[in-house]
Design an enzyme around this catalytic site. Sequence first.
Site, mmCIF file in Angstrom:
data_model
loop_
_atom_site.group_PDB
_atom_site.id
_atom_site.type_symbol
_atom_site.label_atom_id
_atom_site.label_comp_id
_atom_site.label_asym_id
_atom_site.label_seq_id
_atom_site.Cartn_x
_atom_site.Cartn_y
_atom_site.Cartn_z
ATOM 1 N N GLU A 110 -4.178 -5.892 27.134
ATOM 2 C CA GLU A 110 -4.733 -5.871 28.488
ATOM 3 C C GLU A 110 -4.434 -4.538 29.176
ATOM 4 O O GLU A 110 -5.267 -3.991 29.898
ATOM 5 C CB GLU A 110 -4.175 -7.044 29.304
ATOM 6 N N LEU A 130 0.165 8.275 21.656
ATOM 7 C CA LEU A 130 -0.975 8.443 20.750
ATOM 8 C C LEU A 130 -2.224 7.868 21.385
ATOM 9 O O LEU A 130 -2.147 6.898 22.151
ATOM 10 C CB LEU A 130 -0.720 7.690 19.437
ATOM 11 N N LYS A 134 2.441 0.775 12.429
ATOM 12 C CA LYS A 134 2.796 1.022 13.826
ATOM 13 C C LYS A 134 3.795 -0.069 14.208
ATOM 14 O O LYS A 134 3.420 -1.230 14.424
ATOM 15 C CB LYS A 134 1.550 0.984 14.714
ATOM 16 N N CYS A 160 5.755 -43.610 22.980
ATOM 17 C CA CYS A 160 5.137 -44.839 23.446
ATOM 18 C C CYS A 160 5.413 -45.839 22.328
ATOM 19 O O CYS A 160 5.075 -45.577 21.169
ATOM 20 C CB CYS A 160 3.621 -44.621 23.602
#
Length: 689
Positions: free
Chosen positions: A37, A84, A116, A441
Amino acid sequence: MPVSKDLKKNVMILRAQIAHHNEMYHGQDSPEISDAEFDLLLLKLKEIESKYPELVEELSPSQIIGSGFTTFDPVTHRVPMTSLDNAMDMSELQQWGERASKGLGGVPMKFACELKIDGLALSIRYENGVLVQAATRGDGKIGEDVTANIRTISVVPKELKSKSNKKIPSVLEVRGEVYMSMVAFEKLRVAKQSENEKRIAEGKKPEAVPANPRNAAAGSLRQKNPAVTATRELSFWAYQLGEVVGAQTFISHAQTFEFLRDLGFPINPQAITVSSLPEVIEFCSNCETNRHKLDYEIDGVVVKLDDLAQREQLGFTSRAPRWAIAVKFAPEERNTILKNISVSIGRTGRATPFAELEPVVLSGSTVSMATLHNREQVQLKDVRPGDTVVVRKAGDVIPEVVGPVLALRPKNSKPWKFPATCVCELKSTFVQLEGESDTRCVEPECPFQRDQRIIHFASRGAMDIEGLGEKTVFALSDKNFVADIGDLYSLTIEMLLQLDGFAELSATNLLTAINNSKSRPLPKLLVGLGIKNLGPAAAESLARRFDSLDAIISAKPEQLSEIDGLGDVIANKITAWFADESHQAIIKKFRSAGVEFGNLVVSSAPQNLVGKAVVVTGTVEGFSREGAQHAITNRGGKSPGSVSAKTFALVVGAEPGASKLMKAEQLGIAIIDAAGFLELLETGKLPKK
Ligand code: IVH
């Protein structure tokens, strides 16, 4: 075109947003948005600036790197630590390659391809072979002095010695990435979670648990007390030289790597040098496919020109070198809004909270739901409807809500409360048994449980009935055509034709699939019954020992518990299951439909784990919990529930048990990750270190 006021305003807002997120990331180690983002914001700004160059300012975030935030002593980098430029896909990589080739007049190029690493850039300075300073990147010009903390990292040489008696430079700056391995991160997370459990028990608020290894590494690096950093098991890969005085002349990147390796620096073994862009592309795609086999996180590939003279020729833009590019992988982590927390009921009545999310694309698929596991996990993570949360989906792994972004929490938000009653129309009161983390349950007639039992019966790991998915089961159940798994065998074409979306062909196909399921191997049938804790491994052992369902039904619990990996608890559950009248009715329906009770298929897996005990903790990527154990027993091994001196290896998946991990460490048992596990299954041997 003249620049409009609105555009100027938008650019100002974009710059402010980028500066804010930069500060949160670099300064506070508390990012509010994902890297992807952030990159998008920056890309938007760069796009506008390239269209309207008059808007470019020296202080625009597109022109500078980092936020310049300092709490440690400042260090001025003698050779700037540039960032970069990114290539978001292969065509951007291609364009970069073409630009570089053009800049060099079309001469052949060699490309150094490296992973990377998703950590933090660091520059370590040696004077006359002695480590004198280590600094973070900061804004690229001024970083922070973290020398004392870096000294605690065992793989970082404190003094340089050449293995081949080469001259030690009088000044050497080595740049690389500090990172935290997955195993170290899991250990830290488990430790933090158990601290938080204690805090909750004492009525205190839980503390933030690092969302990913990068944040954990950043937090560990910025500790004021190096003794704390020392406990965090940080690692380092060297990948670049900074200032160098008094060394040999280097002509290629590969040569600098040889030099660094000779001096004892860790160089990532995956790095390669290739001679064409198609080979670079192949490297990128292999790395993305195999990224989760590594014990550390990567978020892309860095491609650099190998020839240092060519680098010189291309030079830098104001932001980054023209001779290198970061090829980014599709993001696996993103922020999104947690719209609501709901509860789903499983076939054994387990109530699992799950997050309903504003849809986000992760690892190439849209995620709109994610499990929150159990009541305690929601409490520990303290995620609340309305929160912005970090969501992660790594490869094929089930999406996970990592935690809330506290800085973005709406005012007046309150902790989420687990509902007191089941969400079905019977509204029975949920129970949480002593010592169990699950809420259940316990109403056997609960329609949610009933539907889930049928879905499980039809699933791949059980009777594998193609075309009988969730949607069809709900539709059949709505029409009251099936009340249990036995009823599936009396479905007719007329019934199926009454369901939405069914026509002659699809109805016939489903009936054929149901009919075919009658001859499934006995272990699959046993798994399909849905007896609690009876997974594929135990089902296979049972089938091997007893040969038929009838023999299992008439076996005494003592006979059952003699089987390896079964034990008294499961044996009693099996006996109790077959003693139940409603279950006997199901067996009767199976018998009259002609379901095979004695189909035995012998495992074809290599028997390379005979005599070896391999313990599994956490969810191993690519396997269900039981699937991982099954893979071991299928190869003749044992998969006990706890670590002992006899354990051959401990396989560590996501959310491992702290006690197993600690015990294995204490006893010096081999600890392996998902990639190591695959190797073990294939070869029967531990992966080489
Ligand atoms: S080279 C001038 N190589 O990625 C070249 N960087 O987006 C400088 N990184 O700041 C960097 N792995 O923190 C390089 N093999 C690698 C890398 C790498 C991770 C990080 C580094 C850098 C960022 C750039």
